[in-house]
Write an enzyme that holds these catalytic residues in place. Structure first.
Site, PDB file in Angstrom:
ATOM      1  N   GLU A 128       0.850  -1.185   0.000  1.00 33.09           N
ATOM      2  CA  GLU A 128       0.000   0.000   0.000  1.00 33.09           C
ATOM      3  C   GLU A 128       0.892   1.243   0.000  1.00 33.09           C
ATOM      4  OE1 GLU A 128      -3.741   2.090   2.372  1.00 33.09           O
ATOM      5  OE2 GLU A 128      -2.841   0.269   3.174  1.00 33.09           O
ATOM      6  N   GLY A 267       3.184   2.629  10.307  1.00 32.98           N
ATOM      7  CA  GLY A 267       3.066   2.006  11.615  1.00 32.98           C
ATOM      8  C   GLY A 267       2.768   0.530  11.500  1.00 32.98           C
ATOM      9  N   MET A 269       0.335  -2.501   8.706  1.00 33.44           N
ATOM     10  CA  MET A 269      -0.386  -2.695   7.451  1.00 33.44           C
ATOM     11  C   MET A 269      -1.342  -3.863   7.612  1.00 33.44           C
ATOM     12  SD  MET A 269      -0.949  -1.815   4.394  1.00 33.44           S
ATOM     13  CE  MET A 269      -2.155  -2.655   3.388  1.00 33.44           C
ATOM     14  N   GLU A 270      -2.585  -3.664   7.155  1.00 33.01           N
ATOM     15  CA  GLU A 270      -3.671  -4.617   7.408  1.00 33.01           C
ATOM     16  C   GLU A 270      -3.768  -5.726   6.380  1.00 33.01           C
ATOM     17  OE1 GLU A 270      -5.713  -1.262   4.978  1.00 33.01           O
ATOM     18  OE2 GLU A 270      -4.104  -1.447   6.439  1.00 33.01           O
ATOM     19  N   ASN A 271      -2.666  -6.120   5.749  1.00 32.57           N
ATOM     20  CA  ASN A 271      -2.698  -7.186   4.745  1.00 32.57           C
ATOM     21  C   ASN A 271      -3.587  -8.334   5.210  1.00 32.57           C
ATOM     22  OD1 ASN A 271       0.251  -6.364   5.664  1.00 32.57           O
ATOM     23  ND2 ASN A 271       0.085  -6.041   3.472  1.00 32.57           N
ATOM     24  N   GLU A 304      -5.467  -2.412  12.959  1.00 30.43           N
ATOM     25  CA  GLU A 304      -5.220  -3.271  11.799  1.00 30.43           C
ATOM     26  C   GLU A 304      -6.166  -4.460  11.783  1.00 30.43           C
ATOM     27  OE1 GLU A 304      -3.517  -1.846   9.685  1.00 30.43           O
ATOM     28  OE2 GLU A 304      -2.563  -0.382  10.982  1.00 30.43           O
ATOM     29  N   HIS A 307      -9.509  -3.438  10.371  1.00 31.13           N
ATOM     30  CA  HIS A 307      -9.465  -3.288   8.918  1.00 31.13           C
ATOM     31  C   HIS A 307      -9.934  -4.547   8.192  1.00 31.13           C
ATOM     32  CE1 HIS A 307      -8.100   0.567   7.604  1.00 31.13           C
ATOM     33  NE2 HIS A 307      -6.942   0.546   8.230  1.00 31.13           N
ATOM     34  N   GLU A 326      -9.705   4.368   6.293  1.00 28.61           N
ATOM     35  CA  GLU A 326      -8.835   4.815   7.381  1.00 28.61           C
ATOM     36  C   GLU A 326      -9.577   5.655   8.426  1.00 28.61           C
ATOM     37  OE1 GLU A 326      -6.220   3.490   7.955  1.00 28.61           O
ATOM     38  OE2 GLU A 326      -5.524   2.690   6.033  1.00 28.61           O
TER      39      GLU A 326
END
Length: 867
Positions: A128, A267, A269-271, A304, A307, A326
């Site tokens: 991202e 900070g 990432m919501e993969n 996260e 998300h 977000e």
């Protein structure tokens, strides 16, 4: 090999078109070898029925060495496609097709940390916003959702752990190498793709969902950090349960994973199913992590995880809609943290951050709407406006609808758009449909930049008390004319004893006024003298202008039940005193004497909520004070701030000494009350040192030598260094020897020194940038020095040498990591408010950097330098 930067163009919301082709499935084979990684990609293409009919399709691909390209089994020659400036274009495509590409990439040389790169011997990804194009060819945009099947191959001894999104379905070994295939059953945009290959330790646990499914929880970090994952695991389980109970959202895969990475631009990432975290947002241990660090880990882990639904299962159609995921998710994590901790302290903390960081962004050259109309580099729009102001817009909808209807609206949103890429309007449509409200005017919050100013006047005539509200949003770049917004204002009226009076014949004690015009008046049947408690809970992100008398502010601070209004009253009292000192109209000792009685009341009640007391007793920062004065005179601001702090340290000396000595704990506890007591004790010690008390150095050294936790140790070190007390240099050396192998702790060591007030600190910053432990390639370390200098130390930053050191460092960072350079450059956004002489020096240096800057940095500097 295609190596050139993609051409820098302006992307506009009004030009949005759906992709000509969709990618139903992606089969990836990532074959990792030291030096070169080969990526084989098979894309199942299908003409998009919602797009303009076309037989051409563009695929993004930057920095890729193309080995082969085949369409429906036929190998394509160079004449069959066009590959230039990071874009691969194919023409004469059929209704359905399979595109197979084989490319080579070099993760070891990737210092920009986009796509696949290395961090401390581990391969990991960050896709991202537009990192996937650095891995393989793909229509790198969020409205192309695909099911991914990913096989990762690597040397088994060096990289025993191979992870990707979804669930593991196959694995095998061959000739010292091994492979694992992961399958994600849920369609997702490529920005949510993740991959990790390394040798990591794992903390395992399980979570049983509300429907009875057992989910495996696995948190990964370097082996030496395994003991720092427990807090993140507990935070994750709390977040999973909270999301089920509050939003009805159950986790959907068999496994949920988090990996801690030391080289990371963001900070976390919501993969999907495999969250990749900056180590600072997942590792926590009392010996190495401050209380604020513990709270940040809890918040980010929850963010996260949330998300998974507000961002993954329902994602944004295009990057202009970034706040859709977000802003909504920040609101969700703020509400979660409020439920886990003190709601009043959480809300004040959120507002404090918004007012002192997002408001300046919204009022300067970097101002932009929550839903921007255009961008050049989307990486530059991961801003506080998108996140924090976006959250406030969601919060206003929550309060307009009420908790019950808001939950129904979010249920509708998740159910209607599951598996789709949608817009901010789709979100608001659900609010309007459930509530029956006309939300047309409210939508202006998404498209109109700037912070509204809400001016209020009160008038008493017999039994009628009236409040007249006027709203005005100043011009921002590209938006000269502003329209009225919908502004909800929660209020109460307090009598002389601080008790709320009746606002109507039914005895209502609190109400919400809806402002939707430039000027509106409201009347209440009140005859006695009252103090208006306005914007309770900070019900809208506006600047409130009301001419409070000092006695009214004292009433709010002493008696109001609303935590935000108490904090706001304290801030107004501080700012009034500081403003007089800046203008040369007051004496610091006299101002401190004037403030002392109301602050003594706060100290007397500190036992009720120590964390809230610490917030109420904390002076506004020099940065916040400077934002109230134009032209900005950093030296004058620094002197006024230091003088008032010193005077308060003296006039309340006995109270600070008492708090410093009596809040000492004998055993470690990590609950909210204990954290609040440590926060208050550190603040008291800071005031004691500012006042020059002879015991301050002794207490600080003793606390530093025998701390119960990092909050005490670092708090004592900060007092010693920032007040230049005896023992400071020895403490710095001792701290560095003790923690030299703990990167996150050493980040704090760098930050403490770079943030010490005073012009002489710039010499310290020069030494820190040349220190053997400083690494230009590690974003956390760069932020620890340059971020601390430019973001929180105006007295050192705003000097000729400060500007030279900063701009020189900015150019160095830009050569390695343009994203981080662009974000650090935002600290220069106050350029236009500086005194002319300072502005001229700084402007010239920034122009020199801009001439050779990356597209990321050049876009930011162009906006800052605009006349």
């Amino acid at each position: 090999m295609e190596t050139a930067h993609a051409a820098v163009t302006t992307t506009r919301l009004k030009d949005y078109l759906p992709p000509a082709y969709l990618v139903d499935s992606v089969t990836l084979d990532v074959d990792i070898h030291d030096g070169v990684t080969t990526v084989t990609s098979e894309l199942a293409l299908r003409r998009n029925p919602d797009a303009v009919i076309s037989d051409s399709m563009m695929f993004n691909g930057e920095g890729l060495t193309l080995r082969s390209l085949a369409l429906d089994g036929k190998v394509l020659e160079e004449a069959d496609y066009h590959y230039e400036n990071g874009e691969l274009t194919l023409s004469r495509l059929p209704e359905q097709a399979t595109l197979v590409s084989v490319v080579d990439i070099e993760p070891e040389k990737n210092t920009a940390l986009e796509g696949l790169y290395m961090s401390n011997g581990m391969y990991c990804t960050q896709c991202e916003a537009q990192g996937f194009r650095h891995i393989t060819f793909f229509p790198d945009r969020p409205d192309v959702l695909s099911r991914f099947r990913t096989t990762v191959r690597a040397d088994k001894k060096k990289y025993p752990l191979l992870l990707s999104n979804g669930n593991p379905v196959e694995q095998g070994e061959e000739d010292g190498r091994h492979w694992v295939t992961w399958e994600d059953p849920f369609p997702k945009p490529c920005y949510l793709f993740a991959l990790v290959a390394g040798d990591l330790a794992c903390l395992e646990d399980t979570f049983t969902t509300v429907s009875g499914r057992e989910v495996a929880l696995r948190l990964y970090a370097e082996h030496r950090d395994l003991d720092k994952l427990d807090h993140a695991m507990e935070s994750l389980k709390h977040a999973m349960r909270w999301d089920e109970e509050t939003y009805g959202r159950e986790y959907d895969l068999d496994i949920y994973m988090i990996v801690a990475v030391s080289h990371f631009n963001m900070g976390a990432m919501e993969n999907k199913g495999l969250n990749i975290f900056n180590t600072s947002c997942v590792l926590a241990h009392p010996a190495t992590t401050t209380d604020a660090g513990f709270q940040r880990v809890e918040s980010v882990v929850a963010h996260e995880y949330f998300h998974n639904w507000s961002g993954n299962r329902v994602t944004c159609r295009d990057w202009f809609q970034l706040s859709l995921k977000e802003g909504f998710t920040v609101f969700r994590d703020q509400m979660f943290s409020a439920d886990m901790n003190s709601a009043a302290v959480q809300r004040v903390g959120d507002v404090d951050f918004l007012v002192n960081h997002q408001f300046p962004e919204d009022q300067g050259p970097m101002a932009h709407p929550v839903r921007p109309s255009e961008y050049q580099k989307i990486d530059n729009f991961y801003t506080l406006t998108i996140y924090e102001k976006g959250a406030e817009i969601v919060r206003m909808q929550y309060h307009l609808l009420g908790a019950e209807q808001f939950r129904k609206a979010t249920d509708l949103y998740f159910e209607r758009f599951d598996g789709q890429a949608v817009t901010c309007d789709d979100f608001v449509d659900c609010m309007a449909e459930v509530s029956g409200m006309d939300m047309a005017q409210f939508r202006r919050w998404y498209s109109q930049a700037g912070t509204p100013i809400l001016s209020v006047e009160a008038e008493q005539e017999g039994d009628d008390y009236s409040l007249t509200f006027r709203q005005h949003t100043p011009p921002t770049p590209g938006q000269a004319d502003k329209e009225p917004l919908v502004i909800p204002v929660r209020l109460a009226l307090l009598d002389k004893n601080g008790a709320p009076v009746a606002l109507d014949q039914d005895g209502l004690r609190e109400t919400v006024l809806i402002l939707d015009q430039q000027a509106q008046s409201f009347h209440f049947p009140v005859s006695e003298s009252v103090t208006p408690s306005l914007l309770r809970g900070f019900s809208a992100p506006v600047v409130l202008e009301f001419d409070y008398r000092p006695d009214q502010l004292a009433t709010l601070l002493a008696h109001d039940t609303d935590g935000y209004c108490r904090w706001s009253a304290a801030q107004r009292l501080y700012f009034a005193a500081l403003d007089r000192l800046v203008r040369g109209q007051g004496n610091a000792d006299e101002e401190a004497v004037r403030l002392a009685p109301v602050l003594e009341q706060v100290i007397d009640r500190a036992g009720e909520d120590p964390a809230q007391a610490a917030l109420l007793l904390t002076l506004p920062t020099e940065v916040a004070l400077g934002d109230r004065h134009s032209p900005l005179d950093p030296s004058g601001i620094h002197m006024a701030h230091q003088n008032l702090k010193q005077a308060l340290g003296k006039v309340l000396q006995s109270q600070w000494l008492s708090l410093s000595e009596n809040l000492l704990a004998t055993e470690l506890q990590m609950d909210g009350v204990a954290m609040g007591r440590r926060q208050l004790r550190n603040l008291a010690l800071d005031y004691l040192a500012a006042g020059g008390h002879h015991e301050a150095a002794r207490i600080a050294v003793e606390l530093f030598e025998l701390p119960l936790c990092m909050s005490e140790e670092l708090g004592a070190l900060r007092v010693l260094v920032h007040h230049r007390l005896p023992g400071a240099e020895q403490a710095l050396q001792q701290f560095a020897r003790k923690w030299k192998d703990e990167a996150l702790v050493m980040d704090q060591w760098f930050s403490v020194q770079a943030s010490a007030p005073g012009e002489m600190t710039i010499d310290t910053v020069e030494r820190l940038l040349a220190h053997p432990a400083f690494d230009w390639k590690v974003p956390n370390r760069v932020r620890a020095v340059l971020g601390a200098l430019a973001g929180s130390n105006p007295s050192a930053f705003n000097t000729d040498k400060g500007y030279k050191v900063f701009t020189s460092a900015l150019a160095t960072v830009d050569e390695l990591n343009p994203q981080i350079a662009a974000r650090i450059a935002n600290a220069a956004a106050r350029l236009h408010r500086l005194e002319p002489s300072r502005q001229q020096v700084f402007r010239g240096l920034l122009k020199s950097v801009s001439e050779k800057a990356s597209p990321n940095l050049r876009e930011v500097l162009a906006r800052i330098l605009a006349e």
